[in-house]
Write a protein that holds these residues in place. Structure first.
Motif, PDB file in Angstrom:
ATOM      1  N   VAL A  25       0.841  -1.187   0.000  1.00 52.24           N
ATOM      2  CA  VAL A  25       0.000   0.000   0.000  1.00 52.24           C
ATOM      3  C   VAL A  25       0.882   1.245   0.000  1.00 52.24           C
ATOM      4  O   VAL A  25       2.027   1.213   0.478  1.00 52.24           O
ATOM      5  N   LYS A  26       0.343   2.304  -0.557  1.00 49.78           N
ATOM      6  CA  LYS A  26       1.040   3.593  -0.571  1.00 49.78           C
ATOM      7  C   LYS A  26       0.014   4.665  -0.225  1.00 49.78           C
ATOM      8  O   LYS A  26      -1.060   4.733  -0.853  1.00 49.78           O
ATOM      9  N   ILE A  27       0.333   5.479   0.762  1.00 54.01           N
ATOM     10  CA  ILE A  27      -0.631   6.481   1.227  1.00 54.01           C
ATOM     11  C   ILE A  27       0.037   7.841   1.427  1.00 54.01           C
ATOM     12  O   ILE A  27       1.268   7.945   1.547  1.00 54.01           O
ATOM     13  N   VAL A  28      -0.781   8.871   1.457  1.00 55.98           N
ATOM     14  CA  VAL A  28      -0.385  10.188   1.950  1.00 55.98           C
ATOM     15  C   VAL A  28      -1.057  10.390   3.293  1.00 55.98           C
ATOM     16  O   VAL A  28      -2.253  10.127   3.445  1.00 55.98           O
ATOM     17  N   SER A  29      -0.306  10.825   4.278  1.00 53.29           N
ATOM     18  CA  SER A  29      -0.841  11.066   5.612  1.00 53.29           C
ATOM     19  C   SER A  29      -0.652  12.538   5.960  1.00 53.29           C
ATOM     20  O   SER A  29       0.459  13.068   5.858  1.00 53.29           O
ATOM     21  N   MET A  30      -1.749  13.179   6.364  1.00 54.37           N
ATOM     22  CA  MET A  30      -1.679  14.593   6.734  1.00 54.37           C
ATOM     23  C   MET A  30      -2.628  14.839   7.897  1.00 54.37           C
ATOM     24  O   MET A  30      -3.386  13.960   8.308  1.00 54.37           O
ATOM     25  N   SER A  31      -2.597  16.053   8.435  1.00 59.33           N
ATOM     26  CA  SER A  31      -3.414  16.336   9.608  1.00 59.33           C
ATOM     27  C   SER A  31      -3.511  17.842   9.828  1.00 59.33           C
ATOM     28  O   SER A  31      -2.779  18.632   9.214  1.00 59.33           O
ATOM     29  N   ASP A  32      -4.428  18.236  10.706  1.00 57.40           N
ATOM     30  CA  ASP A  32      -4.506  19.595  11.254  1.00 57.40           C
ATOM     31  C   ASP A  32      -4.488  20.683  10.177  1.00 57.40           C
ATOM     32  O   ASP A  32      -3.583  21.516  10.122  1.00 57.40           O
ATOM     33  N   THR A  33      -5.512  20.655   9.331  1.00 62.90           N
ATOM     34  CA  THR A  33      -5.656  21.693   8.307  1.00 62.90           C
ATOM     35  C   THR A  33      -6.312  22.953   8.874  1.00 62.90           C
ATOM     36  O   THR A  33      -6.126  24.050   8.338  1.00 62.90           O
ATOM     37  N   HIS A  34      -7.117  22.823   9.933  1.00 64.39           N
ATOM     38  CA  HIS A  34      -7.689  23.963  10.666  1.00 64.39           C
ATOM     39  C   HIS A  34      -8.370  24.981   9.747  1.00 64.39           C
ATOM     40  O   HIS A  34      -8.127  26.196   9.858  1.00 64.39           O
ATOM     41  N   HIS A  62      -6.355  11.612   6.902  1.00 67.40           N
ATOM     42  CA  HIS A  62      -6.358  12.896   7.608  1.00 67.40           C
ATOM     43  C   HIS A  62      -6.623  12.620   9.082  1.00 67.40           C
ATOM     44  O   HIS A  62      -7.693  12.146   9.453  1.00 67.40           O
ATOM     45  N   SER A  63      -5.643  12.971   9.938  1.00 72.42           N
ATOM     46  CA  SER A  63      -5.711  12.601  11.357  1.00 72.42           C
ATOM     47  C   SER A  63      -6.320  13.672  12.252  1.00 72.42           C
ATOM     48  O   SER A  63      -5.888  13.868  13.384  1.00 72.42           O
ATOM     49  N   GLY A  64      -7.337  14.377  11.758  1.00 69.27           N
ATOM     50  CA  GLY A  64      -8.125  15.233  12.620  1.00 69.27           C
ATOM     51  C   GLY A  64      -7.803  16.711  12.603  1.00 69.27           C
ATOM     52  O   GLY A  64      -6.794  17.148  12.067  1.00 69.27           O
ATOM     53  N   ASP A  65      -8.694  17.497  13.232  1.00 62.94           N
ATOM     54  CA  ASP A  65      -8.685  18.962  13.182  1.00 62.94           C
ATOM     55  C   ASP A  65      -8.724  19.436  11.735  1.00 62.94           C
ATOM     56  O   ASP A  65      -7.894  20.227  11.282  1.00 62.94           O
ATOM     57  N   GLY A 108     -10.977  15.898  15.224  1.00 63.18           N
ATOM     58  CA  GLY A 108     -10.010  16.350  16.210  1.00 63.18           C
ATOM     59  C   GLY A 108     -10.565  16.238  17.618  1.00 63.18           C
ATOM     60  O   GLY A 108     -11.772  16.117  17.830  1.00 63.18           O
ATOM     61  N   SER A 109      -9.681  16.294  18.597  1.00 63.47           N
ATOM     62  CA  SER A 109     -10.089  16.097  19.994  1.00 63.47           C
ATOM     63  C   SER A 109     -10.414  17.391  20.720  1.00 63.47           C
ATOM     64  O   SER A 109     -10.942  17.368  21.833  1.00 63.47           O
ATOM     65  N   SER A 110     -10.104  18.540  20.118  1.00 60.42           N
ATOM     66  CA  SER A 110     -10.306  19.794  20.850  1.00 60.42           C
ATOM     67  C   SER A 110     -10.920  20.904  20.007  1.00 60.42           C
ATOM     68  O   SER A 110     -11.726  21.686  20.498  1.00 60.42           O
ATOM     69  N   HIS A 111     -10.567  21.012  18.734  1.00 55.50           N
ATOM     70  CA  HIS A 111     -11.032  22.151  17.928  1.00 55.50           C
ATOM     71  C   HIS A 111     -12.436  21.920  17.382  1.00 55.50           C
ATOM     72  O   HIS A 111     -13.410  22.441  17.908  1.00 55.50           O
ATOM     73  N   GLU A 112     -12.548  21.139  16.304  1.00 52.96           N
ATOM     74  CA  GLU A 112     -13.866  20.941  15.700  1.00 52.96           C
ATOM     75  C   GLU A 112     -14.813  20.160  16.623  1.00 52.96           C
ATOM     76  O   GLU A 112     -16.037  20.252  16.487  1.00 52.96           O
ATOM     77  N   LYS A 113     -14.271  19.431  17.579  1.00 55.11           N
ATOM     78  CA  LYS A 113     -15.108  18.680  18.519  1.00 55.11           C
ATOM     79  C   LYS A 113     -15.934  19.614  19.412  1.00 55.11           C
ATOM     80  O   LYS A 113     -16.945  19.197  19.996  1.00 55.11           O
TER      81      LYS A 113
END
Length: 300
Positions: A25-34, A62-65, A108-113
Protein backbone atom coordinates in the motif's frame (compact mmCIF):
# COMPACT_ATOMS: atom_id res chain seq x y z
CA UNK A 1 14.56 -25.71 -8.87
CA UNK A 2 17.01 -23.90 -6.56
CA UNK A 3 14.28 -21.38 -5.69
CA UNK A 4 11.81 -24.24 -5.12
CA UNK A 5 14.30 -25.90 -2.78
CA UNK A 6 14.90 -22.62 -0.93
CA UNK A 7 11.21 -21.97 -0.38
CA UNK A 8 10.58 -25.59 0.59
CA UNK A 9 13.27 -25.27 3.26
CA UNK A 10 11.40 -22.48 5.07
CA UNK A 11 7.87 -23.19 3.86
CA UNK A 12 7.69 -26.96 3.36
CA UNK A 13 3.98 -26.89 2.66
CA UNK A 14 4.36 -24.36 -0.20
CA UNK A 15 5.67 -24.53 -3.75
CA UNK A 16 7.12 -21.63 -5.76
CA UNK A 17 3.66 -20.87 -7.08
CA UNK A 18 2.35 -20.74 -3.52
CA UNK A 19 5.07 -18.57 -1.97
CA UNK A 20 3.92 -16.18 0.79
CA UNK A 21 1.77 -13.31 -0.41
CA UNK A 22 2.83 -9.72 0.20
CA UNK A 23 0.35 -6.90 0.68
CA UNK A 24 1.40 -3.47 -0.53
CA UNK A 25 0.00 0.00 0.00
CA UNK A 26 1.04 3.59 -0.57
CA UNK A 27 -0.63 6.48 1.23
CA UNK A 28 -0.38 10.19 1.95
CA UNK A 29 -0.84 11.07 5.61
CA UNK A 30 -1.68 14.59 6.73
CA UNK A 31 -3.41 16.34 9.61
CA UNK A 32 -4.51 19.60 11.25
CA UNK A 33 -5.66 21.69 8.31
CA UNK A 34 -7.69 23.96 10.67
CA UNK A 35 -9.93 25.38 7.96
CA UNK A 36 -11.58 28.58 9.13
CA UNK A 37 -8.50 30.07 10.79
CA UNK A 38 -6.79 33.17 9.40
CA UNK A 39 -3.58 31.19 9.02
CA UNK A 40 -5.08 28.22 7.19
CA UNK A 41 -3.22 26.98 4.10
CA UNK A 42 -5.68 25.65 1.48
CA UNK A 43 -2.90 26.07 -1.08
CA UNK A 44 -0.94 23.35 0.72
CA UNK A 45 -3.96 21.03 0.79
CA UNK A 46 -4.09 21.38 -3.00
CA UNK A 47 -0.35 20.66 -3.23
CA UNK A 48 -0.77 17.59 -1.01
CA UNK A 49 -3.39 16.21 -3.39
CA UNK A 50 -1.20 17.00 -6.40
CA UNK A 51 1.60 14.99 -4.77
CA UNK A 52 -0.82 12.16 -3.97
CA UNK A 53 -1.87 12.02 -7.62
CA UNK A 54 1.74 12.11 -8.83
CA UNK A 55 2.77 9.38 -6.37
CA UNK A 56 -0.25 7.26 -7.37
CA UNK A 57 -1.17 6.58 -3.75
CA UNK A 58 -4.01 4.26 -2.75
CA UNK A 59 -5.50 6.55 -0.08
CA UNK A 60 -5.12 9.86 1.75
CA UNK A 61 -5.41 9.84 5.54
CA UNK A 62 -6.36 12.90 7.61
CA UNK A 63 -5.71 12.60 11.36
CA UNK A 64 -8.13 15.23 12.62
CA UNK A 65 -8.69 18.96 13.18
CA UNK A 66 -9.97 19.39 9.66
CA UNK A 67 -11.64 22.60 10.89
CA UNK A 68 -10.57 25.24 13.39
CA UNK A 69 -13.74 25.16 15.46
CA UNK A 70 -14.36 27.90 18.01
CA UNK A 71 -14.05 28.61 21.73
CA UNK A 72 -11.38 25.96 22.23
CA UNK A 73 -9.13 28.61 23.80
CA UNK A 74 -9.50 32.21 24.97
CA UNK A 75 -9.42 34.78 22.19
CA UNK A 76 -9.75 32.22 19.40
CA UNK A 77 -12.70 34.01 17.80
CA UNK A 78 -10.44 36.95 16.88
CA UNK A 79 -8.25 34.58 14.87
CA UNK A 80 -11.09 33.14 12.79
CA UNK A 81 -11.61 33.93 9.12
CA UNK A 82 -14.87 31.93 9.16
CA UNK A 83 -17.02 32.00 12.29
CA UNK A 84 -19.44 29.19 13.07
CA UNK A 85 -19.76 25.57 12.02
CA UNK A 86 -21.78 26.20 8.86
CA UNK A 87 -19.38 28.88 7.61
CA UNK A 88 -16.33 26.67 8.19
CA UNK A 89 -18.02 23.63 6.66
CA UNK A 90 -19.13 25.56 3.55
CA UNK A 91 -15.64 26.99 3.17
CA UNK A 92 -14.27 23.43 3.26
CA UNK A 93 -16.77 22.37 0.59
CA UNK A 94 -15.60 25.24 -1.59
CA UNK A 95 -11.84 24.70 -1.42
CA UNK A 96 -11.40 20.93 -0.95
CA UNK A 97 -9.56 19.43 -3.96
CA UNK A 98 -11.25 17.08 -6.40
CA UNK A 99 -9.66 13.62 -6.56
CA UNK A 100 -10.61 10.01 -7.21
CA UNK A 101 -8.26 8.94 -4.41
CA UNK A 102 -10.31 8.13 -1.27
CA UNK A 103 -9.65 10.37 1.74
CA UNK A 104 -10.37 9.11 5.26
CA UNK A 105 -11.03 11.51 8.16
CA UNK A 106 -11.27 11.43 11.92
CA UNK A 107 -12.43 14.27 14.18
CA UNK A 108 -10.01 16.35 16.21
CA UNK A 109 -10.09 16.10 19.99
CA UNK A 110 -10.31 19.79 20.85
CA UNK A 111 -11.03 22.15 17.93
CA UNK A 112 -13.87 20.94 15.70
CA UNK A 113 -15.11 18.68 18.52
CA UNK A 114 -16.26 21.84 20.30
CA UNK A 115 -19.22 21.98 17.90
CA UNK A 116 -20.17 18.45 18.94
CA UNK A 117 -19.80 19.21 22.65
CA UNK A 118 -21.72 22.50 22.47
CA UNK A 119 -24.67 21.54 20.29
CA UNK A 120 -24.24 17.95 19.08
CA UNK A 121 -23.10 19.01 15.60
CA UNK A 122 -20.65 16.62 13.89
CA UNK A 123 -19.01 18.96 11.40
CA UNK A 124 -16.68 16.32 9.92
CA UNK A 125 -19.43 13.80 9.08
CA UNK A 126 -21.65 16.57 7.72
CA UNK A 127 -18.81 17.95 5.61
CA UNK A 128 -18.11 14.49 4.17
CA UNK A 129 -21.79 13.81 3.47
CA UNK A 130 -22.32 17.13 1.66
CA UNK A 131 -19.01 16.84 -0.21
CA UNK A 132 -20.19 13.52 -1.63
CA UNK A 133 -23.70 14.74 -2.45
CA UNK A 134 -22.85 18.18 -3.86
CA UNK A 135 -19.41 17.70 -5.42
CA UNK A 136 -19.00 13.94 -5.74
CA UNK A 137 -15.83 13.95 -3.64
CA UNK A 138 -14.46 10.57 -2.55
CA UNK A 139 -14.36 11.28 1.20
CA UNK A 140 -15.02 8.95 4.15
CA UNK A 141 -15.55 9.83 7.83
CA UNK A 142 -14.40 7.10 10.23
CA UNK A 143 -17.39 7.02 12.56
CA UNK A 144 -18.02 5.29 15.87
CA UNK A 145 -20.86 2.82 16.39
CA UNK A 146 -23.24 5.69 17.17
CA UNK A 147 -22.57 7.30 13.78
CA UNK A 148 -20.38 10.14 15.04
CA UNK A 149 -16.88 10.90 13.82
CA UNK A 150 -14.39 9.67 16.39
CA UNK A 151 -10.97 10.98 17.41
CA UNK A 152 -9.57 7.54 16.65
CA UNK A 153 -10.45 5.24 13.76
CA UNK A 154 -9.25 2.19 11.86
CA UNK A 155 -9.13 2.09 8.07
CA UNK A 156 -8.20 -0.88 5.87
CA UNK A 157 -6.37 0.02 2.66
CA UNK A 158 -5.44 -2.89 0.38
CA UNK A 159 -5.68 -5.28 3.33
CA UNK A 160 -3.31 -3.19 5.51
CA UNK A 161 -4.85 -1.47 8.55
CA UNK A 162 -4.02 2.04 9.70
CA UNK A 163 -5.04 3.59 13.01
CA UNK A 164 -5.68 7.34 12.87
CA UNK A 165 -5.49 9.04 16.24
CA UNK A 166 -5.95 12.62 17.46
CA UNK A 167 -5.02 12.78 21.16
CA UNK A 168 -5.19 15.76 23.49
CA UNK A 169 -2.42 17.41 25.52
CA UNK A 170 0.74 19.30 24.63
CA UNK A 171 3.96 18.37 22.88
CA UNK A 172 6.19 16.23 25.14
CA UNK A 173 9.86 17.13 25.51
CA UNK A 174 10.85 13.83 23.88
CA UNK A 175 9.13 13.66 20.50
CA UNK A 176 9.14 9.85 20.51
CA UNK A 177 7.23 9.69 23.81
CA UNK A 178 3.68 9.97 22.41
CA UNK A 179 3.94 7.33 19.64
CA UNK A 180 5.96 5.01 21.90
CA UNK A 181 3.35 5.08 24.68
CA UNK A 182 0.53 4.63 22.19
CA UNK A 183 2.25 1.63 20.60
CA UNK A 184 2.99 0.07 23.99
CA UNK A 185 -0.65 0.43 25.03
CA UNK A 186 -1.95 -0.90 21.75
CA UNK A 187 0.41 -3.85 21.46
CA UNK A 188 -0.93 -5.21 24.75
CA UNK A 189 -4.50 -4.69 23.53
CA UNK A 190 -3.98 -5.28 19.81
CA UNK A 191 -7.34 -6.96 19.37
CA UNK A 192 -9.07 -3.74 20.46
CA UNK A 193 -7.30 -1.63 17.85
CA UNK A 194 -8.26 -3.92 14.98
CA UNK A 195 -4.67 -5.16 14.74
CA UNK A 196 -3.48 -1.99 12.98
CA UNK A 197 0.29 -1.95 12.62
CA UNK A 198 0.63 1.64 11.41
CA UNK A 199 -0.41 4.65 13.51
CA UNK A 200 -0.88 8.19 12.17
CA UNK A 201 -1.10 10.67 15.05
CA UNK A 202 -2.29 14.25 14.63
CA UNK A 203 -2.70 17.21 17.00
CA UNK A 204 0.96 17.87 17.83
CA UNK A 205 1.90 19.76 14.62
CA UNK A 206 5.33 18.06 14.44
CA UNK A 207 6.81 15.36 12.21
CA UNK A 208 8.33 12.15 13.55
CA UNK A 209 8.58 8.48 12.58
CA UNK A 210 9.55 5.40 14.57
CA UNK A 211 9.35 1.63 14.12
CA UNK A 212 8.85 0.06 17.55
CA UNK A 213 7.74 -3.43 18.57
CA UNK A 214 6.90 -4.18 14.96
CA UNK A 215 4.54 -1.19 14.76
CA UNK A 216 5.13 2.01 12.74
CA UNK A 217 4.23 5.27 14.45
CA UNK A 218 3.96 8.61 12.65
CA UNK A 219 3.45 12.06 14.10
CA UNK A 220 1.72 14.01 11.35
CA UNK A 221 2.78 17.61 10.73
CA UNK A 222 0.16 20.29 10.11
CA UNK A 223 -1.01 22.32 7.12
CA UNK A 224 -1.43 25.61 8.99
CA UNK A 225 0.96 28.50 9.56
CA UNK A 226 2.08 29.38 13.09
CA UNK A 227 -0.81 30.94 15.02
CA UNK A 228 -0.60 33.44 17.88
CA UNK A 229 -1.75 30.67 20.22
CA UNK A 230 1.06 28.32 19.13
CA UNK A 231 3.59 31.16 19.18
CA UNK A 232 2.63 32.07 22.76
CA UNK A 233 3.34 28.49 23.82
CA UNK A 234 6.81 28.66 22.29
CA UNK A 235 6.17 25.98 19.66
CA UNK A 236 7.32 25.95 16.06
CA UNK A 237 4.94 23.90 13.91
CA UNK A 238 6.10 21.57 11.16
CA UNK A 239 4.28 22.11 7.87
CA UNK A 240 4.23 19.07 5.63
CA UNK A 241 2.87 15.64 4.77
CA UNK A 242 4.06 12.03 4.77
CA UNK A 243 4.14 9.76 1.72
CA UNK A 244 4.46 6.19 3.00
CA UNK A 245 4.93 2.85 1.24
CA UNK A 246 4.28 -0.31 3.27
CA UNK A 247 4.71 -4.01 2.53
CA UNK A 248 3.26 -6.69 4.83
CA UNK A 249 3.48 -10.46 4.81
CA UNK A 250 0.59 -12.88 5.26
CA UNK A 251 1.07 -12.74 9.04
CA UNK A 252 0.52 -8.95 9.20
CA UNK A 253 4.21 -8.22 9.81
CA UNK A 254 5.75 -5.10 8.28
CA UNK A 255 8.45 -6.36 5.93
CA UNK A 256 9.26 -3.02 4.28
CA UNK A 257 8.35 0.57 5.02
CA UNK A 258 9.52 3.65 3.12
CA UNK A 259 8.53 6.94 4.80
CA UNK A 260 9.07 10.13 2.81
CA UNK A 261 8.57 13.46 4.57
CA UNK A 262 7.66 16.42 2.36
CA UNK A 263 8.05 19.78 4.13
CA UNK A 264 6.40 23.08 3.21
CA UNK A 265 7.34 26.69 3.94
CA UNK A 266 5.26 29.18 5.94
CA UNK A 267 3.31 31.54 3.71
CA UNK A 268 5.47 34.59 4.52
CA UNK A 269 8.67 32.73 3.69
CA UNK A 270 7.17 31.41 0.47
CA UNK A 271 6.15 34.96 -0.50
CA UNK A 272 9.72 36.16 0.18
CA UNK A 273 11.12 33.37 -2.03
CA UNK A 274 8.63 34.25 -4.75
CA UNK A 275 9.52 37.95 -4.58
CA UNK A 276 13.25 37.20 -4.77
CA UNK A 277 12.64 34.89 -7.73
CA UNK A 278 10.66 37.56 -9.56
CA UNK A 279 13.33 40.20 -8.85
CA UNK A 280 16.03 37.83 -10.09
CA UNK A 281 14.10 37.06 -13.26
CA UNK A 282 13.51 40.76 -13.86
CA UNK A 283 17.22 41.48 -13.41
CA UNK A 284 18.11 38.81 -15.97
CA UNK A 285 15.92 40.41 -18.63
CA UNK A 286 17.84 42.61 -21.13
CA UNK A 287 17.12 46.33 -20.76
CA UNK A 288 15.83 48.49 -23.62
CA UNK A 289 19.28 50.11 -23.99
CA UNK A 290 20.89 46.67 -24.27
CA UNK A 291 18.33 45.69 -26.88
CA UNK A 292 18.94 48.86 -28.93
CA UNK A 293 22.73 48.44 -28.67
CA UNK A 294 22.46 44.85 -29.79
CA UNK A 295 20.29 45.78 -32.76
CA UNK A 296 22.75 48.55 -33.77
CA UNK A 297 25.69 46.12 -33.70
CA UNK A 298 23.64 43.66 -35.74
CA UNK A 299 22.87 46.30 -38.41
CA UNK A 300 26.56 47.30 -38.61
Amino acid sequence: KPMDAYISQFFPEKSVAEKPKTKKVKIVSMSDTHLGHKYERPDLIKEAYDIAEAEKVDAILHSGDVFEGEDSYKGQVRELAYVGADAQRDHGLEIWPQSKIPTYFIMGSSHEKIFLDKCGYDIVSNFVRLAKAERGLNLVALETLDGISGSRGIVDVNGIKFCLDHPSGGIPYGRSYRPQKLIENMVSEMELSGEAKIFSIGHLHVAFFMLYKGVAGFLDPCLQDKTKYIEAKGYTPYLGIWVVEVNMDEHENITRIVPKYIPYEPKKKREIYQTKKEVSQEADKPSKDDAVEGETKKNK
